[in-house]
Design a protein around this motif. Structure first.
Motif, PDB file in Angstrom:
ATOM      1  N   ASP A   1     -27.030  21.295 -13.759  1.00 50.59           N
ATOM      2  CA  ASP A   1     -27.395  20.002 -14.143  1.00 50.59           C
ATOM      3  C   ASP A   1     -26.242  19.426 -14.631  1.00 50.59           C
ATOM      4  O   ASP A   1     -25.183  19.944 -14.932  1.00 50.59           O
ATOM      5  N   ARG A   2     -26.451  18.090 -15.061  1.00 52.16           N
ATOM      6  CA  ARG A   2     -25.340  17.132 -15.604  1.00 52.16           C
ATOM      7  C   ARG A   2     -24.353  17.110 -14.707  1.00 52.16           C
ATOM      8  O   ARG A   2     -23.088  16.916 -15.079  1.00 52.16           O
ATOM      9  N   LEU A   3     -24.560  17.339 -13.279  1.00 51.52           N
ATOM     10  CA  LEU A   3     -23.717  16.943 -12.234  1.00 51.52           C
ATOM     11  C   LEU A   3     -23.452  15.377 -12.143  1.00 51.52           C
ATOM     12  O   LEU A   3     -24.303  14.718 -12.178  1.00 51.52           O
TER      13      LEU A   3
ATOM     14  N   TYR B   1     -22.095  20.439  -1.773  1.00 50.78           N
ATOM     15  CA  TYR B   1     -22.751  19.992  -0.339  1.00 50.78           C
ATOM     16  C   TYR B   1     -22.730  18.460  -0.621  1.00 50.78           C
ATOM     17  O   TYR B   1     -22.916  17.825  -1.624  1.00 50.78           O
ATOM     18  N   ARG B   2     -22.574  17.955   0.582  1.00 50.50           N
ATOM     19  CA  ARG B   2     -22.721  16.522   0.479  1.00 50.50           C
ATOM     20  C   ARG B   2     -23.530  15.938   1.762  1.00 50.50           C
ATOM     21  O   ARG B   2     -23.597  16.538   2.974  1.00 50.50           O
TER      22      ARG B   2
ATOM     23  N   VAL C   1     -22.067   5.475   1.056  1.00 49.51           N
ATOM     24  CA  VAL C   1     -22.744   6.101   0.172  1.00 49.51           C
ATOM     25  C   VAL C   1     -22.975   7.597   0.516  1.00 49.51           C
ATOM     26  O   VAL C   1     -23.357   7.815   1.662  1.00 49.51           O
ATOM     27  N   TYR C   2     -22.683   8.279  -0.434  1.00 56.26           N
ATOM     28  CA  TYR C   2     -22.883   9.990  -0.331  1.00 56.26           C
ATOM     29  C   TYR C   2     -23.810  10.524  -1.482  1.00 56.26           C
ATOM     30  O   TYR C   2     -24.030   9.942  -2.740  1.00 56.26           O
ATOM     31  N   GLU C   3     -24.245  11.846  -1.230  1.00 56.39           N
ATOM     32  CA  GLU C   3     -25.374  12.486  -1.808  1.00 56.39           C
ATOM     33  C   GLU C   3     -24.479  13.814  -2.298  1.00 56.39           C
ATOM     34  O   GLU C   3     -24.121  14.132  -1.095  1.00 56.39           O
ATOM     35  N   PHE C   4     -24.558  14.198  -3.159  1.00 63.38           N
ATOM     36  CA  PHE C   4     -23.810  15.575  -3.571  1.00 63.38           C
ATOM     37  C   PHE C   4     -24.857  16.421  -4.458  1.00 63.38           C
ATOM     38  O   PHE C   4     -25.761  16.054  -5.214  1.00 63.38           O
ATOM     39  N   LYS C   5     -24.690  17.737  -4.231  1.00 67.48           N
ATOM     40  CA  LYS C   5     -25.359  18.799  -4.950  1.00 67.48           C
ATOM     41  C   LYS C   5     -24.403  19.775  -5.128  1.00 67.48           C
ATOM     42  O   LYS C   5     -23.878  20.184  -3.987  1.00 67.48           O
TER      43      LYS C   5
ATOM     44  N   ALA D   1     -29.550  19.539  -9.195  1.00 69.14           N
ATOM     45  CA  ALA D   1     -29.935  18.264  -9.018  1.00 69.14           C
ATOM     46  C   ALA D   1     -28.917  17.210  -8.009  1.00 69.14           C
ATOM     47  O   ALA D   1     -27.796  17.556  -8.063  1.00 69.14           O
ATOM     48  N   VAL D   2     -29.406  16.229  -7.235  1.00 65.75           N
ATOM     49  CA  VAL D   2     -28.717  15.589  -6.382  1.00 65.75           C
ATOM     50  C   VAL D   2     -28.209  14.302  -6.965  1.00 65.75           C
ATOM     51  O   VAL D   2     -28.917  13.639  -7.546  1.00 65.75           O
ATOM     52  N   VAL D   3     -27.007  13.903  -6.816  1.00 68.73           N
ATOM     53  CA  VAL D   3     -26.357  12.567  -7.293  1.00 68.73           C
ATOM     54  C   VAL D   3     -25.606  11.720  -6.224  1.00 68.73           C
ATOM     55  O   VAL D   3     -25.488  12.418  -5.222  1.00 68.73           O
ATOM     56  N   THR D   4     -25.467  10.571  -6.279  1.00 64.65           N
ATOM     57  CA  THR D   4     -25.391   9.646  -5.566  1.00 64.65           C
ATOM     58  C   THR D   4     -24.237   8.992  -6.008  1.00 64.65           C
ATOM     59  O   THR D   4     -23.961   8.567  -7.136  1.00 64.65           O
TER      60      THR D   4
END
Length: 247
Positions: free
Chosen positions: A124-126, A152-153, A185-189, A203-206
């Motif tokens: 968390d807190r990514l 992961y992206r 735009v990218y999503e990361f986890k 969690a996933v961040v953008t």
């Protein structure tokens, strides 16, 4: 036995005999085994009455095909112990004794224990922070028992439906990804990896990859020469070259 005074010692009394016998303790009860996330197994039991004595733990590696129990090299004085020198993913049986009385976890309660070491804890807190050069810096909280991390992206702009794993794991809790498309735009986890394999992703961040134009040069000076003008300046951070335009 004999008696004595100032004069001397008496003849011995009659002879008696007694046989010393220590009573074996009762068997402990309620032996339980709990597999922990780090691959160890915690044993707990209820000690019988009669004061503090040591307990011997015996174990058998079912997965390796062991037919007999092996006694752990050190006795336990309390009512719990944690065994750590176990093979990841193996199933074990446990039994113990107290003095000469041995106890075994009853079969109806399930005497097997299967332990798996898996990295757990928080990813968390990514956070994902775009950099001026078009890269994105990721930072996250450390996970317990983690030895490395997979990033992961997913490229949202290009319409990718699945996440792709970065080609190499990261040993720290930060990563800077450079091979990104400007403006996308990218999503990361992030998922942690331990002795037992890969844990769940957090969690996933953008974030959007964006190359930021540099600021203006500063300290521009012009020095006239013989038919020439020499310009000097201080380039801004991130500038690769500077274009000079006539007024």
């Amino acid at each position: 036995m004999t008696a004595y005074n100032q004069v001397g010692e008496s003849p011995p009394s009659n002879l008696v005999q007694a046989k010393v016998a220590f009573q074996a303790p009762a068997a402990p009860r309620n032996l339980s085994a709990t597999a922990l996330a780090d691959g160890s197994v915690k044993l707990a039991w209820t000690a019988p009455p009669g004061g503090a004595v040591n307990h011997w733990i015996h174990l058998r590696d079912v997965t390796s095909g062991a037919t007999g129990f092996t006694r752990h090299p050190f006795p336990v004085s309390g009512q719990t112990t944690t065994l750590t020198e176990l093979f990841n993913g193996h199933t074990y049986e446990f039994q113990g004794d107290r003095g000469q009385r041995r106890w075994r976890r009853p079969a109806e309660r399930g005497r097997d224990c299967h332990g798996t070491a898996r990295a757990t804890g928080s990813r968390d807190r990514l956070t994902a922070t775009p950099q001026s050069d078009g890269s994105i810096k990721l930072s996250w909280s450390a996970a317990e028992r983690a030895k490395s991390y997979w990033v992961y992206r997913r490229d949202v702009t290009f319409g990718h439906e699945q996440f792709s794993r970065y080609h190499q794991p990261f040993g720290a809790t930060t990563a800077t990804l450079n091979d990104l498309h400007d403006g996308n735009v990218y999503e990361f986890k992030v998922a942690a990896v331990g002795d037992g394999g890969e844990g769940p992703a957090g969690a996933v961040v953008t974030a959007t990859a964006k190359v930021t134009p540099p600021g203006a040069p500063t300290g521009l000076k012009a020095e006239a020469g013989s038919g020439t003008v020499k310009l000097t300046w201080t380039p801004p951070v991130g500038a690769q070259y500077v274009l000079g335009l006539p007024a």
